[in-house]
Design an enzyme around this catalytic site. Structure first.
Site, PDB file in Angstrom:
ATOM      1  N   ASP A   1       7.589   5.023   2.814  1.00  0.00           N
ATOM      2  CA  ASP A   1       6.159   4.790   2.640  1.00  0.00           C
ATOM      3  C   ASP A   1       5.760   3.525   3.400  1.00  0.00           C
ATOM      4  O   ASP A   1       6.199   2.424   3.063  1.00  0.00           O
ATOM      5  CB  ASP A   1       5.883   4.625   1.139  1.00  0.00           C
ATOM      6  CG  ASP A   1       4.428   4.385   0.799  1.00  0.00           C
ATOM      7  OD1 ASP A   1       3.616   4.103   1.706  1.00  0.00           O
ATOM      8  OD2 ASP A   1       4.107   4.463  -0.401  1.00  0.00           O
ATOM      9  N   ILE A   2       4.926   3.667   4.408  1.00  0.00           N
ATOM     10  CA  ILE A   2       4.541   2.527   5.251  1.00  0.00           C
ATOM     11  C   ILE A   2       3.801   1.454   4.452  1.00  0.00           C
ATOM     12  O   ILE A   2       3.873   0.273   4.795  1.00  0.00           O
ATOM     13  CB  ILE A   2       3.712   2.992   6.470  1.00  0.00           C
ATOM     14  CG1 ILE A   2       3.684   1.887   7.535  1.00  0.00           C
ATOM     15  CG2 ILE A   2       2.320   3.452   6.050  1.00  0.00           C
ATOM     16  CD1 ILE A   2       3.201   2.343   8.882  1.00  0.00           C
TER      17      ILE A   2
ATOM     18  N   GLY B   1      -0.172  14.430  11.720  1.00  0.00           N
ATOM     19  CA  GLY B   1      -0.589  15.080  10.477  1.00  0.00           C
ATOM     20  C   GLY B   1      -1.728  16.039  10.733  1.00  0.00           C
ATOM     21  O   GLY B   1      -1.592  17.013  11.471  1.00  0.00           O
ATOM     22  N   ILE B   2      -2.883  15.727  10.175  1.00  0.00           N
ATOM     23  CA  ILE B   2      -4.045  16.609  10.285  1.00  0.00           C
ATOM     24  C   ILE B   2      -4.520  16.780  11.737  1.00  0.00           C
ATOM     25  O   ILE B   2      -5.154  17.767  12.073  1.00  0.00           O
ATOM     26  CB  ILE B   2      -5.188  16.113   9.366  1.00  0.00           C
ATOM     27  CG1 ILE B   2      -6.230  17.202   9.177  1.00  0.00           C
ATOM     28  CG2 ILE B   2      -5.785  14.821   9.896  1.00  0.00           C
ATOM     29  CD1 ILE B   2      -7.203  16.930   8.062  1.00  0.00           C
TER      30      ILE B   2
ATOM     31  N   ASN C   1      -9.131   7.088  11.619  1.00  0.00           N
ATOM     32  CA  ASN C   1     -10.117   7.934  12.283  1.00  0.00           C
ATOM     33  C   ASN C   1     -11.164   7.009  12.909  1.00  0.00           C
ATOM     34  O   ASN C   1     -11.195   5.815  12.633  1.00  0.00           O
ATOM     35  CB  ASN C   1     -10.736   8.954  11.310  1.00  0.00           C
ATOM     36  CG  ASN C   1     -11.464   8.319  10.162  1.00  0.00           C
ATOM     37  OD1 ASN C   1     -12.287   7.419  10.341  1.00  0.00           O
ATOM     38  ND2 ASN C   1     -11.174   8.757   8.947  1.00  0.00           N
TER      39      ASN C   1
ATOM     40  N   SER D   1      -1.035  10.681  14.751  1.00  0.00           N
ATOM     41  CA  SER D   1      -1.666  11.961  15.114  1.00  0.00           C
ATOM     42  C   SER D   1      -0.878  13.211  14.743  1.00  0.00           C
ATOM     43  O   SER D   1      -1.295  14.318  15.072  1.00  0.00           O
ATOM     44  CB  SER D   1      -2.013  12.018  16.608  1.00  0.00           C
ATOM     45  OG  SER D   1      -3.181  11.293  16.867  1.00  0.00           O
TER      46      SER D   1
ATOM     47  N   GLY E   1      -4.106  11.363   4.577  1.00  0.00           N
ATOM     48  CA  GLY E   1      -2.820  10.991   5.139  1.00  0.00           C
ATOM     49  C   GLY E   1      -2.535   9.499   5.082  1.00  0.00           C
ATOM     50  O   GLY E   1      -2.832   8.825   4.093  1.00  0.00           O
ATOM     51  N   VAL E   2      -1.968   8.986   6.168  1.00  0.00           N
ATOM     52  CA  VAL E   2      -1.619   7.564   6.268  1.00  0.00           C
ATOM     53  C   VAL E   2      -2.860   6.689   6.104  1.00  0.00           C
ATOM     54  O   VAL E   2      -2.823   5.673   5.409  1.00  0.00           O
ATOM     55  CB  VAL E   2      -0.940   7.267   7.628  1.00  0.00           C
ATOM     56  CG1 VAL E   2      -0.765   5.781   7.848  1.00  0.00           C
ATOM     57  CG2 VAL E   2       0.401   7.968   7.721  1.00  0.00           C
ATOM     58  N   ASP E   3      -3.941   7.093   6.731  1.00  0.00           N
ATOM     59  CA  ASP E   3      -5.185   6.328   6.672  1.00  0.00           C
ATOM     60  C   ASP E   3      -5.640   6.131   5.223  1.00  0.00           C
ATOM     61  O   ASP E   3      -5.918   5.011   4.787  1.00  0.00           O
ATOM     62  CB  ASP E   3      -6.255   7.053   7.488  1.00  0.00           C
ATOM     63  CG  ASP E   3      -7.509   6.235   7.738  1.00  0.00           C
ATOM     64  OD1 ASP E   3      -7.483   4.998   7.578  1.00  0.00           O
ATOM     65  OD2 ASP E   3      -8.523   6.842   8.117  1.00  0.00           O
TER      66      ASP E   3
END
Length: 176
Positions: free
Chosen positions: A9-10, A122-123, A23, A120, A31-33
């Site tokens: 986990d970042i 993931g979604i 985004n 990039s 996601g990560v964001d």
């Protein structure tokens, strides 16, 4: 110089900079964001809103820096990766720019350690093997071409899933 691949986990990494696969609105997402915004707290969003009000967000391939809020880091560098469109809209060039601009911004802030997610994949559906190759090759290029003025001593690629972890480990072997 230490370059590592870690599965995990970042938002838990203790580094100077955690990189966010953001985004263009900079207002959080999935996601990560979303994970970075949730774990970091309102301070990150407040600074993202200021940046957005000043410059209208962040373009694909560009990077901006904010506080890390409640994260175990000093900063978050938000970079906007490309949405995969079959490779016909220079997605590879845009992803390379994500890494280039992130490294340049990190060096400007005298960062010593940095943790990257798989940007990039993931979604946005960027092919994981190509994304790993770009991440590792751009890192190697940056380290070689900025050796004298580079402040970064520790680079981590944080992979959430086993597939990305294996791809990054494999790609990194080619550059060691």
């Amino acid at each position: 110089m230490s370059i590592q691949v870690v599965q995990g986990d970042i938002t838990k990494r203790t580094v100077d900079v955690i990189v966010n696969a953001a985004n263009s609105s900079l207002l959080g997402g999935g996601g990560v964001d979303g994970a970075i915004h949730r774990a970091g707290g309102k301070e990150i969003l407040e600074e993202c809103v200021k940046i957005r009000n000043q410059q209208g967000g962040c373009q694909v391939g560009e990077a901006v820096i904010t506080t890390a809020g409640q994260l175990p880091a000093s900063y978050v560098i938000h970079t906007v990766g490309p949405v995969w469109n079959g490779g016909v809209k220079e997605e590879d060039v845009h992803l390379k720019n994500c890494y280039r601009n992130t490294y340049l911004l990190a060096n400007k802030y005298k960062v010593v350690s940095i943790a990257f997610p798989s940007i990039s994949t993931g979604i946005y559906k960027f092919p994981k093997p190509l994304a790993a190759e770009i991440a590792v090759s751009e890192t190697a290029r940056y380290v070689e071409t900025h050796l004298l003025e580079n402040t970064i001593k520790k680079i981590e690629f944080i992979c959430f899933d086993e597939e990305n972890y294996s791809l990054y480990v494999e790609r990194l072997k080619c550059y060691l």
